[in-house]
Design a protein around this motif. Structure first.
Motif, PDB file in Angstrom:
ATOM      1  N   LEU A 106      36.821  31.633  37.993  1.00  0.00           N
ATOM      2  CA  LEU A 106      37.201  31.453  39.377  1.00  0.00           C
ATOM      3  C   LEU A 106      36.565  32.716  40.274  1.00  0.00           C
ATOM      4  CD1 LEU A 106      40.974  31.160  38.421  1.00  0.00           C
ATOM      5  CD2 LEU A 106      39.479  29.296  38.626  1.00  0.00           C
ATOM      6  N   VAL A 107      36.698  32.296  41.686  1.00  0.00           N
ATOM      7  CA  VAL A 107      36.475  33.404  42.309  1.00  0.00           C
ATOM      8  C   VAL A 107      37.777  34.369  42.664  1.00  0.00           C
ATOM      9  CG1 VAL A 107      35.510  34.044  44.688  1.00  0.00           C
ATOM     10  CG2 VAL A 107      34.189  32.544  43.315  1.00  0.00           C
ATOM     11  N   SER A 108      37.717  35.402  42.555  1.00  0.00           N
ATOM     12  CA  SER A 108      38.939  36.321  42.861  1.00  0.00           C
ATOM     13  C   SER A 108      38.892  36.956  44.196  1.00  0.00           C
ATOM     14  CB  SER A 108      39.023  37.371  41.791  1.00  0.00           C
ATOM     15  OG  SER A 108      38.002  38.203  41.609  1.00  0.00           O
ATOM     16  N   MET A 109      40.129  36.806  45.081  1.00  0.00           N
ATOM     17  CA  MET A 109      40.105  37.415  46.209  1.00  0.00           C
ATOM     18  C   MET A 109      41.168  38.290  46.602  1.00  0.00           C
ATOM     19  SD  MET A 109      38.808  34.322  48.765  1.00  0.00           S
ATOM     20  CE  MET A 109      37.486  33.301  48.379  1.00  0.00           C
ATOM     21  N   ILE A 110      41.152  39.221  47.502  1.00  0.00           N
ATOM     22  CA  ILE A 110      42.172  40.061  47.540  1.00  0.00           C
ATOM     23  C   ILE A 110      42.431  40.479  49.215  1.00  0.00           C
ATOM     24  CG2 ILE A 110      40.922  42.189  47.276  1.00  0.00           C
ATOM     25  CD1 ILE A 110      43.697  43.600  46.324  1.00  0.00           C
ATOM     26  N   ASP A 111      43.416  40.333  49.828  1.00  0.00           N
ATOM     27  CA  ASP A 111      43.855  40.973  50.838  1.00  0.00           C
ATOM     28  C   ASP A 111      44.269  42.417  50.724  1.00  0.00           C
ATOM     29  OD1 ASP A 111      44.849  41.755  53.168  1.00  0.00           O
ATOM     30  OD2 ASP A 111      45.797  39.799  53.787  1.00  0.00           O
ATOM     31  N   ASN A 112      43.139  43.342  51.146  1.00  0.00           N
ATOM     32  CA  ASN A 112      43.401  44.658  50.724  1.00  0.00           C
ATOM     33  C   ASN A 112      43.844  45.380  52.048  1.00  0.00           C
ATOM     34  OD1 ASN A 112      43.547  46.559  48.825  1.00  0.00           O
ATOM     35  ND2 ASN A 112      41.309  47.197  49.584  1.00  0.00           N
ATOM     36  N   THR A 113      44.405  44.686  52.931  1.00  0.00           N
ATOM     37  CA  THR A 113      44.988  45.366  54.067  1.00  0.00           C
ATOM     38  C   THR A 113      45.917  46.498  54.036  1.00  0.00           C
ATOM     39  OG1 THR A 113      44.553  43.071  55.472  1.00  0.00           O
ATOM     40  CG2 THR A 113      45.988  44.918  56.575  1.00  0.00           C
ATOM     41  N   PHE A 114      46.922  46.388  53.364  1.00  0.00           N
ATOM     42  CA  PHE A 114      47.957  47.275  53.180  1.00  0.00           C
ATOM     43  C   PHE A 114      47.428  48.585  52.631  1.00  0.00           C
ATOM     44  CE2 PHE A 114      52.654  45.723  53.856  1.00  0.00           C
ATOM     45  CZ  PHE A 114      52.323  45.083  54.759  1.00  0.00           C
ATOM     46  N   ALA A 115      46.562  48.529  51.744  1.00  0.00           N
ATOM     47  CA  ALA A 115      46.288  49.692  50.978  1.00  0.00           C
ATOM     48  C   ALA A 115      45.181  50.368  51.589  1.00  0.00           C
ATOM     49  CB  ALA A 115      45.621  49.455  49.482  1.00  0.00           C
ATOM     50  N   SER A 116      44.411  49.687  52.383  1.00  0.00           N
ATOM     51  CA  SER A 116      43.085  50.071  53.045  1.00  0.00           C
ATOM     52  C   SER A 116      42.169  50.653  51.844  1.00  0.00           C
ATOM     53  CB  SER A 116      43.183  51.301  54.023  1.00  0.00           C
ATOM     54  OG  SER A 116      43.268  52.510  53.210  1.00  0.00           O
ATOM     55  N   PRO A 117      40.639  50.747  52.051  1.00  0.00           N
ATOM     56  CA  PRO A 117      39.795  51.208  51.087  1.00  0.00           C
ATOM     57  C   PRO A 117      40.091  52.860  50.630  1.00  0.00           C
ATOM     58  CG  PRO A 117      38.725  50.417  52.983  1.00  0.00           C
ATOM     59  CD  PRO A 117      40.053  50.357  53.255  1.00  0.00           C
ATOM     60  N   VAL A 118      40.828  53.503  51.457  1.00  0.00           N
ATOM     61  CA  VAL A 118      41.315  54.833  51.174  1.00  0.00           C
ATOM     62  C   VAL A 118      41.966  54.924  49.830  1.00  0.00           C
ATOM     63  CG1 VAL A 118      42.404  56.611  52.028  1.00  0.00           C
ATOM     64  CG2 VAL A 118      41.112  55.541  53.519  1.00  0.00           C
ATOM     65  N   ASN A 119      43.179  53.983  49.786  1.00  0.00           N
ATOM     66  CA  ASN A 119      43.826  53.991  48.447  1.00  0.00           C
ATOM     67  C   ASN A 119      43.582  52.923  47.660  1.00  0.00           C
ATOM     68  OD1 ASN A 119      45.493  55.800  49.745  1.00  0.00           O
ATOM     69  ND2 ASN A 119      46.591  54.270  51.071  1.00  0.00           N
ATOM     70  N   GLN A 120      42.645  52.107  47.687  1.00  0.00           N
ATOM     71  CA  GLN A 120      42.291  51.038  46.522  1.00  0.00           C
ATOM     72  C   GLN A 120      41.193  50.410  46.672  1.00  0.00           C
ATOM     73  OE1 GLN A 120      45.755  48.375  45.035  1.00  0.00           O
ATOM     74  NE2 GLN A 120      44.847  46.821  46.539  1.00  0.00           N
ATOM     75  N   LEU A 121      40.285  50.458  45.640  1.00  0.00           N
ATOM     76  CA  LEU A 121      39.014  49.669  45.607  1.00  0.00           C
ATOM     77  C   LEU A 121      39.117  48.573  44.710  1.00  0.00           C
ATOM     78  CD1 LEU A 121      36.943  53.268  45.681  1.00  0.00           C
ATOM     79  CD2 LEU A 121      37.230  51.571  47.435  1.00  0.00           C
ATOM     80  N   PRO A 122      39.433  47.335  45.229  1.00  0.00           N
ATOM     81  CA  PRO A 122      39.422  46.248  44.266  1.00  0.00           C
ATOM     82  C   PRO A 122      38.204  46.047  43.388  1.00  0.00           C
ATOM     83  CG  PRO A 122      40.463  45.739  46.200  1.00  0.00           C
ATOM     84  CD  PRO A 122      39.467  47.138  46.312  1.00  0.00           C
ATOM     85  N   ALA A 123      37.047  46.324  44.131  1.00  0.00           N
ATOM     86  CA  ALA A 123      35.722  46.056  43.477  1.00  0.00           C
ATOM     87  C   ALA A 123      35.466  46.743  41.953  1.00  0.00           C
ATOM     88  CB  ALA A 123      34.549  46.370  44.299  1.00  0.00           C
TER      89      ALA A 123
END
Ligand SMILES: *Cc1c(COP(=O)(O)O)cnc(C)c1O
Length: 390
Positions: A169-186
């Protein structure tokens, strides 16, 4: 310069900046053009092709922040979400989504997907089994949002990535609440990372925008649909967003610090029944949060004791504004029962743990002492029963 080795605030400030060759100004010039040469050029530029100079420049910054090959900027968070999701689904396909997601995303799915012939399922909880039991032979996308709104639940990103790989599957995240400052899903193998840039990327409650970050291969599919749908962002707002992201690292870190202080203060407060903040050891998902987040963010929720009127509490605040959106440098609160989750109805809200006394708190950069003073005086007003509206 090797952007791989640059730190957060250097990326925020510099990556992608356009050189002002004419006047040697310190910032990127703004190119408002909607018409560019087509002869003897490498790139045929046009705003709806997402490739004007300012769009390209800011995309580089967002890709560097999210550690992806590519990024694209949209006219809103919902333009980014709808384009990214639909790019990977056709009639007869199926998508598995986390049950607790942003209301606008939920509405997009339940109001529009039937007419495209796309099937969907929402999870009941956030465990691996909750997700895996819903995956079918025609499932193509798995979609999550963590931390979630308004109870700040945490979805295990390693688990989501593992499931996506196992089932193709293609995995997707809405990373809005964390922002890239707090969370890097990649870093955990999540394929497509989506932002409402209206929130922490903008950070001043004056921009509506969205962004998607992913591999160049995935971006090709998203771009193809994006130019058909036409959800691009005006260059002027792109330029403002570049300016805003320069301070995102320092803003969000200040918000993390303030939120932690406010959560600890509210947690021991005798008028507060519960606090939902992933930075508190009492939060049920604290350990997962610690393992995948660099900071716990500026968002939290808390519940007033039974008998304390949430509406009066919000009206009694003087510094903290009761306001619909979130993530600005100014602190805001809202009542999910009265706003974002009003349409669910009392019974469904109760099932989801959203009480009438629940207050969602977007913590700004003010001095925490001033925020505490404001909450104390509002609680005094609520307890004395005087309706003094400011
Ligand atoms: C605000 C928000 C969105 C939608 O973004 P818009 O810019 O309003 O379109 C999506 N997801 C989350 C988590 C949000 O907070």
């Amino acid at each position: 310069m090797n952007k791989e080795n640059q730190g957060l605030n250097t990326i925020c400030t510099h990556v992608g900046e356009l050189e002002d060759k004419q006047f040697r100004g310190a910032i990127s010039p703004l190119y408002m053009g909607s018409s560019y040469a087509f002869q003897d050029v490498d790139v045929k530029r046009y705003p709806r092709y997402f490739n004007t100079p300012n769009q390209e420049a800011l995309s580089k910054k967002i890709a560097a922040l999210e550690n992806t090959e590519s990024a694209m900027i949209f006219g809103s968070g919902m333009a980014a979400i709808s384009t990214a999701v639909l790019a990977f689904l056709r009639a007869g396909d199926h998508i598995v989504l986390q049950g607790d997601i942003y209301g606008g995303t939920y509405n997009l799915i339940v109001e529009q997907f039937n007419k495209f012939g796309i099937e969907y399922s929402f999870t009941g909880g956030l465990s691996e089994t909750d997700f895996e039991t819903l995956i079918k032979s025609n499932t193509k996308v798995i979609y999550v949002e963590t931390p979630s709104n308004p109870l700040l639940k945490i979805t295990d990103l390693r688990m989501v990535s593992r499931l996506a790989k196992k089932h193709g599957l293609v995995s997707m995240i809405d990373n809005t609440f964390a922002s890239p400052v707090n969370q890097l899903p990649a870093k955990f193998g999540i394929d497509v990372i989506i932002h409402s840039a209206t929130k922490y990327m903008g950070g001043h409650s004056d921009i509506c925008a969205g962004a998607v970050a992913c591999s160049s291969e995935h971006m090709e599919r998203i771009f193809h649909l994006a130019k058909n749908l036409g959800g691009s962002l005006s260059d002027y707002t792109v330029w403002l967003l570049e300016r805003s992201i320069k301070t995102m690292g320092v803003r969000v870190k200040a918000q993390n610090d303030n939120a932690q202080k406010m959560a600890e203060y509210l947690y021991v407060h005798k008028d507060i029944n519960a606090v939902y903040y992933p930075g508190l050891p009492s939060h049920p998902d604290h350990e997962i949060a610690k393992s995948q987040m660099k900071g716990f963010g500026g968002m939290m929720s808390f519940e007033l004791n039974a008998g304390l009127d949430a509406e009066l509490f919000q009206k009694s605040l003087r510094l903290i504004k009761a306001s619909m959106s979130l993530a600005g440098v100014e602190s805001t609160v809202l009542s999910p029962a009265q706003t974002s989750h009003a349409l669910l109805g009392a019974e469904e809200r109760k099932n989801r743990g959203i009480s009438d006394g629940l207050i969602r708190f977007s913590v700004g950069i003010e001095e925490p002492e001033d925020l505490i003073y404001d909450i104390e005086q509002a609680l005094m007003t609520v307890k004395s029963g005087h309706v003094t509206v400011h």
